[in-house]
Design an enzyme around this catalytic site. Structure first.
Site, PDB file in Angstrom:
ATOM      1  CB  CYS A  14      60.631  38.901  21.819  1.00  0.00           C
ATOM      2  SG  CYS A  14      60.589  39.593  20.154  1.00  0.00           S
ATOM      3  CB  CYS A  17      57.275  37.655  17.990  1.00  0.00           C
ATOM      4  SG  CYS A  17      59.024  37.350  17.803  1.00  0.00           S
ATOM      5  CG  ASP A 422      23.769  40.613  48.753  1.00  0.00           C
ATOM      6  OD1 ASP A 422      22.994  41.457  49.224  1.00  0.00           O
ATOM      7  OD2 ASP A 422      23.436  39.454  48.453  1.00  0.00           O
ATOM      8  CG  ASP A 608      23.938  35.054  46.408  1.00  0.00           C
ATOM      9  OD1 ASP A 608      23.468  36.160  46.706  1.00  0.00           O
ATOM     10  OD2 ASP A 608      23.562  33.986  46.932  1.00  0.00           O
ATOM     11  CG  ASP A 612      23.388  40.960  44.740  1.00  0.00           C
ATOM     12  OD1 ASP A 612      22.949  41.939  45.366  1.00  0.00           O
ATOM     13  OD2 ASP A 612      23.452  39.816  45.226  1.00  0.00           O
TER      14      ASP A 612
END
Length: 713
Positions: A14, A17, A422, A608, A612
């Protein structure tokens, strides 16, 4: 110097724990940071050189759990057999203890009235077998109380022991002659509580293992063997024996053994397992192949590049596992609740016991109330509510070719209302293609013959699909203007409008028309005349119109942010239906614009290029495409493993649904406890006995697991 290790942990059931172990590890001086994942049953530990993994394993043991190291043990079949045996024993135990109430045929030797001592002893022995089976629960529960980290095992362990000791005490009194106490034996409750808890955990584990199938499949996707060329001979070796630089052979229908570059042959490969893209990918000499992808239709030889831990698949597995080992803010909230929850339940259980003794004046009912409150309130469902949903969602993203670096990112995606693209490589293919032209077939072949000798990006686009090329002599490149060369004793020039100079240009109007569309212009001309004009433009990705429409329908503001000129940007924006365009911006200006847009942490950006990366880091969520630069991928929170931009819409959809599922899980887990605990106190007209309480606890966890698995769709 900090090191990092991912350990498999046994014994966590749980959130109390996992929280307890996490706190205990973080208390140790030489551990910088520890994050414990309940669903994956792992602990990610950052530590310095003063300690070893052996020391960390010892800390785990001290906290009441077991470290399985970096390799997990397989115990499923063994546990399944045990579950069947103990289920059968549980039915026998229930038949003996309750058969007389239902007037079922009971052997005379076990008759409750005729042989109370034998009846009590039989129940005691059978229940002792169950206590031995569930000793790990009792041991961990008591150990965690001593460590001041009570958890689910503490609740169950104390409940089972109290019930067993009370029934064992009454058994002693029966042997002393008080045979009427035979009706105050509740051995079967202790046994059935352990049975239900063990069965519940087995079901949970089975469902949780389904959740991480995607991650495990990634690890086993590569073949065990490969064929390499050595001294002109084909040799079959294991993957571990393939060295960087080896030439590896792959025939149709076989899997690529390691990452590499094709040196001979042509084929199509299936990379769906890593990119989510079902279409076969065309591969030629110089193309990159990924370990685990399937070679469809061609014989290829490729040079081994990335092997083992350096391979693309290994990087992805590590990133996915680390993502499931991070905690979203909503998960920390659930952890905080369960941290207070267990001690509160202990207090309620003791108060229920005392009130039943004082008000109802019934010792048996007081014991039942104590045990029922402890068992029914186990926070299993609460502990599974968030991490299980997150692991399912991250697995789902991976299956769709979306690599999410952290759980925080997935939660943040549900709050996004602004999506910034972009232009080049995201909205467009990032590759120029001829859009318009006014040139004869023969002159086009002359232009292609010239451009074939140039390395300029425009030249490559013009020469694509060139069939008939002429021999070129005296080739020369003129910087910033174009190229020239001699074909069939005639000097030809190719380049921009500046290169034409004072020559009469019959294509002036076409140049203006092409430029207004955002096209790049290339002319072919001689010393005397201009022979033709070609307009090239970066093509829009085919799925982008639909993606933009989906985002708009989902009430997201879509913005184009690009360093390109205004004409080109506006032309593409009009075609895609993007209303807001920010063009002609430098990388620094991109960063400032994203800061403005992200004031409420609600902005997602997709890019990409190197330019950027600062903006991606600043956005609430930065998304990079797989073929983006390394620095861009490092800056991004999400990497798209395929080139289909529909993944952007999928991210937002999966994030939104994940948070909804988590909120439902938390609601039902808390509602269940709030509703059941008052019934378990024994102070209301309707009460729960310990066996029903343990069954209800198991069903609550099962509900949360099933609800979370809905995300797999």
């Amino acid at each position: 110097y900090m090191k990092k290790v991912i350990l498999n942990i046994e014994g966590m059931t749980c959130s109390a724990c996992s929280n307890g172990l996490e706190k205990y590890l973080n208390k140790q001086k030489s551990i910088k940071n520890a994050v414990v994942n309940l669903v994956m049953a792992t602990a990610v530990v950052e530590y310095d050189e003063e300690i070893t993994i052996k020391d960390i394993n010892r800390y785990v043991e001290e906290a009441g759990f077991k470290s399985l190291g970096e390799k997990q043990e397989e115990k499923n079949n063994h546990n399944f057999r045990k579950a069947i045996i103990f289920s059968a024993l549980g039915i026998i135990l229930m038949y003996i203890s309750m058969g007389h109430m239902l007037n079922l045929p009971i052997p005379e030797l076990l008759d409750v009235m005729m042989h109370p001592k034998i009846y009590a002893t039989t129940l005691l022995l059978l229940t002792t077998v169950f206590l031995i089976w569930g000793f790990d629960i009792i041991k961990n529960g008591i150990k965690n109380i001593f460590h001041k980290m009570p958890n689910m095992d503490s609740l169950v362990g104390i409940g089972v022991l109290v019930n067993f000791i009370y029934s064992a005490y009454n058994t002693i009194l029966i042997f002393k002659g008080q045979t009427n106490l035979v009706h105050n034996l509740y051995f079967e409750s202790s046994a059935i509580i352990i049975l239900f808890v063990k069965l519940g955990r087995m079901i949970d584990q089975k469902n949780k293992s389904k959740v991480v199938d995607t991650i495990k499949n990634l690890v086993t996707i590569t073949p065990r063997n490969g064929v390499i060329l050595r001294d002109g001979k084909e040799i079959t070796v294991t993957i571990n024996d393939i060295q960087k630089g080896d030439i590896v052979i792959c025939r149709p229908g076989e899997k690529i053994a390691v990452d590499g570059i094709i040196t001979k042959g042509r084929t199509h490969t299936d990379e769906a397992f890593i990119t989510g893209e079902s279409k076969p990918v065309s591969k030629d000499v110089g193309s990159r192949v990924i370990a685990g992808s399937i070679n469809y239709d061609g014989y290829i030889e490729y040079k081994a590049e990335n092997i083992g831990k350096d391979s693309e698949i290994s990087h992805i597995v590590n990133m996915v596992v680390e993502a499931t080992n991070t905690k979203a803010p909503i998960a920390r909230l659930a952890d905080k609740i369960s941290g207070y929850f267990v001690p509160t339940i202990f207090v309620i259980a003791v108060i229920s016991f005392l009130l039943n003794l004082a008000v109802v004046r019934n010792g048996t009912q007081a014991i039942n109330a104590l045990v029922s409150v402890l068992v029914v309130a186990c926070p299993c469902a609460l502990g599974l509510a968030t991490p299980l949903a997150m692991v399912v969602a991250i697995g789902n993203c991976t299956k769709n070719g979306i690599l999410v670096k952290s759980s925080e990112t997935l939660e943040a995606s549900s709050k996004i209302d602004t999506v910034v693209f972009d232009k080049t490589g995201t909205l467009t293919q990032g590759k120029l293609a001829i859009q318009d032209k006014e040139i004869s077939k023969e002159n086009m072949e002359i232009l292609q013959s010239l451009e074939e000798h140039s390395n300029h990006p425009l030249a490559k686009s013009i020469c694509e699909n060139a069939d008939n090329l002429y021999s070129v002599e005296e080739f020369e490149e003129i910087s910033g203007l174009g190229i020239k060369g001699k074909i069939k004793n005639q000097v030809y020039f190719a380049g921009n409008n500046k290169f034409i100079g004072d020559r009469e240009n019959p294509y002036k109007n076409l140049e203006e028309e092409f430029s207004n569309k955002g096209e790049s212009i290339v002319y072919l001309f001689t010393e005397k005349s201009v022979l033709g004009i070609v307009g090239l433009q970066d093509t829009i990705k085919p799925e982008m119109k639909e993606v933009i429409n989906k985002l708009k329908q989902a009430q997201k503001q879509v913005i184009m942010l690009t360093g390109d000129n205004t004409n080109t940007a506006n032309s593409i924006a009009r075609e895609l239906g993007i209303e807001k365009v920010i063009s002609n911006v430098s990388p620094k200006e991109k960063l400032e614009k994203i800061k403005e847009l992200n004031t409420n942490n609600n902005c997602l950006m997709i890019g990409d290029g190197i330019n950027d990366s600062p903006a991606l880091k600043t956005a609430s969520i930065g998304v990079s495409v797989q073929n983006g630069t390394d620095i861009t991928q490092d800056s991004a929170d999400i990497i798209l493993l395929n080139e289909n931009m529909d993944s952007v819409y999928k991210i937002l959809t999966i994030g939104d649904k994940t948070i909804k599922i988590i909120k439902q899980n938390l609601f039902w887990a808390l509602f269940y406890n709030i509703a059941m605990v008052p019934l378990a106190t024994g102070l209301l007209p309707i009460t729960l006995n310990p066996m029903i309480a343990s069954l209800a606890m198991t069903l609550s966890s099962f509900t949360v697991v099933i609800n979370s698995l809905r995300l797999k769709r």
